[in-house]
Design a protein around this motif. Sequence first.
Motif, short mmCIF file in Angstrom:
data_model
loop_
_atom_site.label_atom_id
_atom_site.label_comp_id
_atom_site.label_asym_id
_atom_site.label_seq_id
_atom_site.Cartn_x
_atom_site.Cartn_y
_atom_site.Cartn_z
N GLU A 1 -19.13 -9.31 56.49
CA GLU A 1 -18.35 -8.26 57.06
C GLU A 1 -18.20 -8.59 58.72
O GLU A 1 -17.27 -8.14 59.22
N GLN A 2 -19.33 -8.90 59.24
CA GLN A 2 -19.16 -9.28 60.70
C GLN A 2 -18.41 -10.45 61.13
O GLN A 2 -17.42 -10.44 61.90
N ARG B 1 -14.87 -9.14 60.85
CA ARG B 1 -14.33 -8.37 62.16
C ARG B 1 -14.07 -9.20 63.20
O ARG B 1 -13.35 -8.83 64.12
#
Length: 497
Positions: free
Chosen positions: A121-122, A125
Amino acid sequence: MKRHVLVVAALCASGAIAAAQAPMQPPANPSKAAGTVMKGKAPVSKDILKVSLPKSQEADLSNGIHLIVIEDHRAPQVNFQLIVDGAGGYYDPPSIPGLASFTASLMREGTTTKTSEQISEQLDRLAATVGVGAGISSPFATVSGNGLTRNLDTVLALMADVLMNPSFPQAEIDRYRTRTRASFMSQRAQPGFLAQERMSKALFGDHPQARVSPTPAALDALTRDALVEFHKAHFVPDRAVLAVAGDISLAQAKEKSEAAFGAWKKTGATIEPQTPAAAPGRPTISFVARPNSVQTSLRVGTQSIERTSADFDALTIANRVLGGGPTGRLFEHLREQKGYTYGAGSSFSAARITGAWSASTDVRSEVTDAALTDLLDEVRQMRDTPVPDKELADTKKALIAGFALSLESPNAILQNYVDRYLYKLPADYWDTYPSRINAITAADVQRVAQKYWAPDRLQIVAVGDASKVEPALKKLGAYEAYDTEGRPAKTTGSGIQ
């Protein structure tokens, strides 16, 4: 105003269409200077192409990591790869062949502070990537990634976390074991994999270089303790190289790398140097019986050379002449002239220790004998007859032009400097590449063909239906048969017993 613009555009478009549909008329009086000869082909310079590589900038970090930087400010992004010498599959324990690749794959699946999902997820982003890989028979493991310049500190911190603090959660190990076992089953249905596996065994025996894939038994033997132990022992900065290309200077790269990797401490541990495999025994035809195959996968191979060999450039040209894609002799003969196959070619590897050379093609079962005979004949002609001047010149031009084109990519340039560092090549190695290639003669090419492709060095592998191709293969010499699991097998005209 917009209306007028649209009308003009439409009129221009309709005029263009009409012009395109009208028949082309040759100019009435083409201008031509007196004495001009119209050859109908593009001019080609006979001069040696001169290239000037952007120079790398290099430094050492406080923990011993060697830093190599190629600046390229055309886009606001940075690519990086951290190469860890001693963490690849060459150093797998004999009891778990594939442990290095298992470790590399699972390092990305969770750290002491982040789960696999949080890492993904990081990265999403940040529009960034971080990955870890290890060659199955290579001495190297690589942590690689990229990100926008403005996010580089965060991406490097995440990369350092994955590198130094993998947690190897048992749930992730179990999931990895399940999906990897399925891929092992799938690859055994692929004739190309079976041919590669058998050729590697024929050339390297039980040496680590013979490995092309981990085994199901190794996967079953995998434990979290084994992963933790391998990571601790082998992922150390003592022999690491950090290669960076993109929108960054050496000073910035050094500062950011020290911040990210400064806590990664040297251990002082040494690794056993790589040792080459023994030379193969007598030439052998190794057959892998794959019932009901409509094609035969053919491989002819031998051990090649080290990356630092003085014959590297000459062998590069010889291989290009013989099997360099659609311009190579194998493609021209086996596909264009005979129609035996969709493709044929050859390639070779060279590293710190002796690599491998092989020629390959996949042909219809009924032409197996003829195709193998023709392939071996093309290899023989490379040994017996000097390459004609024009063919040699065209091959050199293609290699040099391809090299020049690759220099458009900062990552390709960076890889050149990484290779120079890892294999201790001369400082001007890449600057002199065009002149070295151009200096190779037909006699040089014939010499390396005779030396490395001698008949008593060549191993032959075939994968196919025994009932269709076994008799033709047996007549060629010493013959060994195997099943698709790699086990020795006795074959008859109707298949395996």
